[in-house]
Design a protein around this motif. Sequence first.
Motif, PDB file in Angstrom:
ATOM      1  N   MET A  54      -0.517  -0.804   9.886  1.00 37.70           N
ATOM      2  CA  MET A  54      -0.888  -0.499   8.540  1.00 37.70           C
ATOM      3  C   MET A  54      -0.067   0.228   7.696  1.00 37.70           C
ATOM      4  O   MET A  54       0.337   0.166   6.480  1.00 37.70           O
ATOM      5  N   ASN A  55       0.337   1.400   8.451  1.00 36.13           N
ATOM      6  CA  ASN A  55       1.321   2.278   8.058  1.00 36.13           C
ATOM      7  C   ASN A  55       2.678   1.569   7.420  1.00 36.13           C
ATOM      8  O   ASN A  55       3.234   1.942   6.522  1.00 36.13           O
ATOM      9  N   ASP A  56       3.222   0.984   8.388  1.00 34.45           N
ATOM     10  CA  ASP A  56       4.367   0.261   8.171  1.00 34.45           C
ATOM     11  C   ASP A  56       4.592  -0.576   7.254  1.00 34.45           C
ATOM     12  O   ASP A  56       5.455  -0.782   6.281  1.00 34.45           O
ATOM     13  N   VAL A  57       3.262  -1.432   6.972  1.00 34.62           N
ATOM     14  CA  VAL A  57       3.274  -2.230   5.866  1.00 34.62           C
ATOM     15  C   VAL A  57       3.208  -1.558   4.583  1.00 34.62           C
ATOM     16  O   VAL A  57       3.896  -2.029   3.561  1.00 34.62           O
ATOM     17  N   LEU A  58       2.552  -0.658   4.552  1.00 34.15           N
ATOM     18  CA  LEU A  58       2.440   0.281   3.367  1.00 34.15           C
ATOM     19  C   LEU A  58       3.701   0.948   2.909  1.00 34.15           C
ATOM     20  O   LEU A  58       4.060   0.965   1.972  1.00 34.15           O
ATOM     21  N   ASP A  59       4.448   1.487   4.159  1.00 35.26           N
ATOM     22  CA  ASP A  59       5.559   2.135   3.851  1.00 35.26           C
ATOM     23  C   ASP A  59       6.573   1.043   3.170  1.00 35.26           C
ATOM     24  O   ASP A  59       7.467   1.179   2.237  1.00 35.26           O
ATOM     25  N   LEU A  60       6.635  -0.023   3.769  1.00 34.98           N
ATOM     26  CA  LEU A  60       7.821  -1.176   3.366  1.00 34.98           C
ATOM     27  C   LEU A  60       7.446  -1.684   1.911  1.00 34.98           C
ATOM     28  O   LEU A  60       8.214  -1.751   1.180  1.00 34.98           O
ATOM     29  N   SER A  61       6.001  -1.513   1.596  1.00 34.41           N
ATOM     30  CA  SER A  61       5.756  -1.874   0.178  1.00 34.41           C
ATOM     31  C   SER A  61       6.231  -1.042  -0.684  1.00 34.41           C
ATOM     32  O   SER A  61       6.931  -1.322  -1.775  1.00 34.41           O
ATOM     33  N   ARG A  62       5.982   0.151  -0.325  1.00 37.11           N
ATOM     34  CA  ARG A  62       6.375   1.367  -1.219  1.00 37.11           C
ATOM     35  C   ARG A  62       7.915   1.408  -1.372  1.00 37.11           C
ATOM     36  O   ARG A  62       8.576   1.983  -2.408  1.00 37.11           O
ATOM     37  N   LEU A  63       8.505   1.119  -0.241  1.00 41.91           N
ATOM     38  CA  LEU A  63       9.857   1.339  -0.130  1.00 41.91           C
ATOM     39  C   LEU A  63      10.708   0.105  -1.095  1.00 41.91           C
ATOM     40  O   LEU A  63      11.586   0.365  -1.608  1.00 41.91           O
ATOM     41  N   GLU A  64       9.946  -0.985  -1.085  1.00 41.44           N
ATOM     42  CA  GLU A  64      10.615  -2.211  -2.031  1.00 41.44           C
ATOM     43  C   GLU A  64      10.172  -2.103  -3.541  1.00 41.44           C
ATOM     44  O   GLU A  64      11.076  -2.558  -4.039  1.00 41.44           O
ATOM     45  N   ASP A  65       9.078  -1.512  -3.664  1.00 37.24           N
ATOM     46  CA  ASP A  65       9.053  -1.097  -5.175  1.00 37.24           C
ATOM     47  C   ASP A  65       9.550  -0.012  -5.788  1.00 37.24           C
ATOM     48  O   ASP A  65       9.316   0.487  -6.968  1.00 37.24           O
ATOM     49  N   GLY A  66      10.083   0.759  -4.820  1.00 36.76           N
ATOM     50  CA  GLY A  66      10.657   2.111  -5.308  1.00 36.76           C
ATOM     51  C   GLY A  66       9.715   3.356  -5.482  1.00 36.76           C
ATOM     52  O   GLY A  66      10.270   4.275  -6.013  1.00 36.76           O
ATOM     53  N   SER A  67       8.554   3.009  -5.041  1.00 37.52           N
ATOM     54  CA  SER A  67       7.504   4.432  -5.443  1.00 37.52           C
ATOM     55  C   SER A  67       7.520   5.201  -4.406  1.00 37.52           C
ATOM     56  O   SER A  67       7.140   6.367  -4.222  1.00 37.52           O
ATOM     57  N   LEU A  68       8.528   5.003  -3.151  1.00 36.18           N
ATOM     58  CA  LEU A  68       8.431   5.856  -1.907  1.00 36.18           C
ATOM     59  C   LEU A  68       9.549   6.946  -2.127  1.00 36.18           C
ATOM     60  O   LEU A  68      10.631   6.421  -2.346  1.00 36.18           O
ATOM     61  N   GLN A  69       8.945   8.213  -2.106  1.00 38.46           N
ATOM     62  CA  GLN A  69      10.149   9.218  -2.413  1.00 38.46           C
ATOM     63  C   GLN A  69      10.096  10.280  -1.116  1.00 38.46           C
ATOM     64  O   GLN A  69       9.226  10.426  -0.468  1.00 38.46           O
ATOM     65  N   LYS A  92       0.439   8.478  -2.372  1.00 36.64           N
ATOM     66  CA  LYS A  92       0.910  10.026  -2.695  1.00 36.64           C
ATOM     67  C   LYS A  92       0.055  10.472  -4.179  1.00 36.64           C
ATOM     68  O   LYS A  92      -0.115  11.662  -4.129  1.00 36.64           O
ATOM     69  N   SER A  93      -0.402   9.714  -4.934  1.00 37.11           N
ATOM     70  CA  SER A  93      -1.310  10.326  -5.909  1.00 37.11           C
ATOM     71  C   SER A  93      -2.495  10.749  -5.456  1.00 37.11           C
ATOM     72  O   SER A  93      -3.272  11.686  -6.197  1.00 37.11           O
ATOM     73  N   THR A  94      -2.956  10.587  -4.498  1.00 33.11           N
ATOM     74  CA  THR A  94      -4.328  10.953  -3.763  1.00 33.11           C
ATOM     75  C   THR A  94      -3.878  12.328  -3.302  1.00 33.11           C
ATOM     76  O   THR A  94      -4.881  13.228  -3.765  1.00 33.11           O
ATOM     77  N   LYS A  95      -2.979  12.463  -3.133  1.00 31.38           N
ATOM     78  CA  LYS A  95      -2.781  13.893  -2.395  1.00 31.38           C
ATOM     79  C   LYS A  95      -2.302  14.825  -3.603  1.00 31.38           C
ATOM     80  O   LYS A  95      -2.917  16.025  -3.779  1.00 31.38           O
ATOM     81  N   GLU A  96      -1.780  14.479  -4.661  1.00 33.09           N
ATOM     82  CA  GLU A  96      -1.508  15.175  -5.779  1.00 33.09           C
ATOM     83  C   GLU A  96      -3.027  15.229  -6.478  1.00 33.09           C
ATOM     84  O   GLU A  96      -3.004  16.538  -7.175  1.00 33.09           O
ATOM     85  N   LYS A  97      -3.678  14.573  -6.470  1.00 37.81           N
ATOM     86  CA  LYS A  97      -5.043  14.648  -7.175  1.00 37.81           C
ATOM     87  C   LYS A  97      -5.854  15.579  -6.396  1.00 37.81           C
ATOM     88  O   LYS A  97      -6.610  16.524  -7.136  1.00 37.81           O
ATOM     89  N   CYS A  98      -5.861  15.624  -5.330  1.00 37.37           N
ATOM     90  CA  CYS A  98      -6.613  16.552  -4.322  1.00 37.37           C
ATOM     91  C   CYS A  98      -6.002  18.100  -4.572  1.00 37.37           C
ATOM     92  O   CYS A  98      -6.779  18.907  -4.717  1.00 37.37           O
ATOM     93  N   MET A  99      -4.991  18.355  -4.676  1.00 38.40           N
ATOM     94  CA  MET A  99      -4.206  19.542  -4.904  1.00 38.40           C
ATOM     95  C   MET A  99      -4.748  20.041  -6.341  1.00 38.40           C
ATOM     96  O   MET A  99      -5.132  21.154  -6.491  1.00 38.40           O
ATOM     97  N   SER A 100      -4.725  19.079  -7.310  1.00 40.45           N
ATOM     98  CA  SER A 100      -4.817  19.532  -8.584  1.00 40.45           C
ATOM     99  C   SER A 100      -6.210  19.673  -9.054  1.00 40.45           C
ATOM    100  O   SER A 100      -6.585  20.485  -9.835  1.00 40.45           O
TER     101      SER A 100
END
Length: 761
Positions: free
Chosen positions: A422-437, A720-728
């Motif tokens: 599941m982690n690999d699929v999500l990583d690959l998805s974010r890599l392909e749409d450019g959202s992973l930094q 990643k937005s989940t982590k940012e929301k938690c911090m905010s």
Amino acid sequence: MKHNHPLAKEGRERERESRGKIPIHMMEVCNCIEPQWPADELLMKYQYISDFFIAVAYFSIPLELIYFVKKSAVFPYRWVLVQFGAFIVLCGATHLINLWTFTTHSRTVALVMTTAKVLTAVVSCATALMLVHIIPDLLSVKTRELFLKNKAAELDREMGLIRTQEETGRHVRMLTHEIRSTLDRHTILKTTLVELGRTLALEECALWMPTRTGLELQLSYTLRQQHPVNYTVPIQLPVINQVFGTSRAVKISPNSPVARLRPVSGKYLLGEVVAVRVPLLHLSNFQINDWPELSTKRYALMVLMLPSDSARQWHVHELELVEVVADQVAVALSHAAILEESMRARDLLMEQNVALDLARREAETAIRARNDFLAVMNHEMRTPMHAIIALSSLLQETELTPEQRLMVETVLKSSSLLATLMNDVLDLSRLEDGSLQLELGTFNLHTLFREVLNLIKPIAVVKKLPITLNLAPDLPEFVVGDEKRLMQIILNIVGNAVKFSKQGSISVTALVTKSDNRAPPDFFVVPTGSHFYLRVKVKDLGAGINPQDIPKLFTKFAQTQSLATRSSGGSGLGLAISKRFVNLMEGNIWIESDGVGKGCTAIFDVKLGISNESKQSGIPKVPVNPQPGNFAGLKVLVMDENGVSRMVTKGLLVHLGCEVTTVSSNEECLRVVSHEHKVVFMDVCMPGVENYQIALRIHEKFTKRHQRPLLVALTGNTDKSTKEKCMSFGLDGVLLKPVSLDNMRNVLSDLLEHRVLYEAM
């Protein structure tokens, strides 16, 4: 001729006396004739005055000649005037010297007088001889008059040429203005014929255009519109070849096929006809650099006819006008053709842009739908996976038979594999749409390699595969980069080496990439003072790879066809994700193998920053297996809407010795929480901020920090937005589902020690 007049005689004697200064006593012995009457003093004065004015006149005439020669540009015999001037000056000099001979004079005056007369005689003779030579020319040719006439005729011709050029230029400007006022091809050609007919008073003017085949000329436009269009003539006619062979206007026979456009009348002879070619721009398509393809063999033919009822002939300036107009028409037609082609290209481009924009929106919609689907599925799958892994880890802590323990361990391994997938699929998805930094930070590179080996060694020990780690002496200890992604790359590659090896050994080598190290030809290493390239080589003696299959390894879900590969399983995502992570780190990855059964070597280079820190910044890692008694009596509040997930989380905490209170809603959580609770685990659902508002309300309830419990978000969302929301919203940590017993133990230890916990997501 001798003069015997007494006065003349007396004057000569006086002159001889003055020139020779003869003494009186010598004259007494001279046997001279005495004058019969005395000298007339008045006549002598007249001669004196006359000689003076003659000298003045003689000296003024050369000045006038010099002025004439200087100002005149038409007289051809200037050197003759120079001789005349010299002759006159010398004559004037002799008369001037005579002024001193009327009285007694010295021998010097006599010598000067003699010299002047000798020079006068020489110059006068030379002038006379020269006049004998040029007088016949002057009398027969009338040089000055003919020269002036020639000059006048030349000036007339120049003025006529200037007037003709001005008239031609005016007509050309007028025609050019009319032609350039539009970019419509039909309007350009029709306007050209009308303006030429009006300017040159033509009886007829026609334009023949080439057909699509290029084998014929078609009558397309006429001035009087007396003949129908679509009348064609072969393009290979001699008269057409003659006109197409030159850029000049050519006179042709009025009876040629292209000129038979006027009604036949025997009353008058047909007027003269000229024809000129008009180059055409052939636009098949736009070539390189957006320049159209020009075919030099495509011409139109313009035919111009003078009236039949006049004796007019074509003048040179009229032919020049026709040639210039033909060039202007060619330019205007080329502009019109380019405009038409560009408009067609623009329309096509607009259609393509609309299609691309539609495809882009559809792709973005599809990507959002895919991401939303993956996010929902990830969250929904992690919740039951949380229950499976947590309960399996709890079950593993109980008394089990060997067979039962093997089954529980199999469940845990399968669950971990599913979570990794599941982690690999999500990583690959974010890599392909450019959202992973990348998340850059300072970390201990040597420690990272040792942790990777500690994670891999248990599996390698079972397969009896020794693993060695070689770190280069110059390898920096502390670096700047994404620690989690680098570890994921190394784990994927080393895990593949262990997975596809049944015997032999595995070596992991890490070193600093040098510019002279072997690398693919399209990859260049350029280290600087602030960063370097890390090279990792993982070599195994396992199944090996067919060299033809190597390019397929970095494709999603790709697997080699060897039996060893198929029996080893795997999703085929590890290397594809690793390659994308390496690309994010401005590096390169490749695999080398001599063939099936000969092992392989995986090599990658990544760019890392150089850190000057002497120790690793950030949170130190807690011991892997702390004692469960450490959390005895720790009061924890668990808020989760899902009953199964709530029960599983409570079971993990109770097993660790915690006193757990569970609630199922935000309102109940806010009512139950107290200063006795040290930790609050809150399940954070998918989108929206409603689930985060409870954190703000708890902050409002406990104004003092030491009284407020630690707030940890328990979520299945890896965005990643989940982590940012938690911090905010003021949460102290994020814990990603699924959670095993060991994981919960480490989380509590880390949280209580540092009062903050944010896993890399």
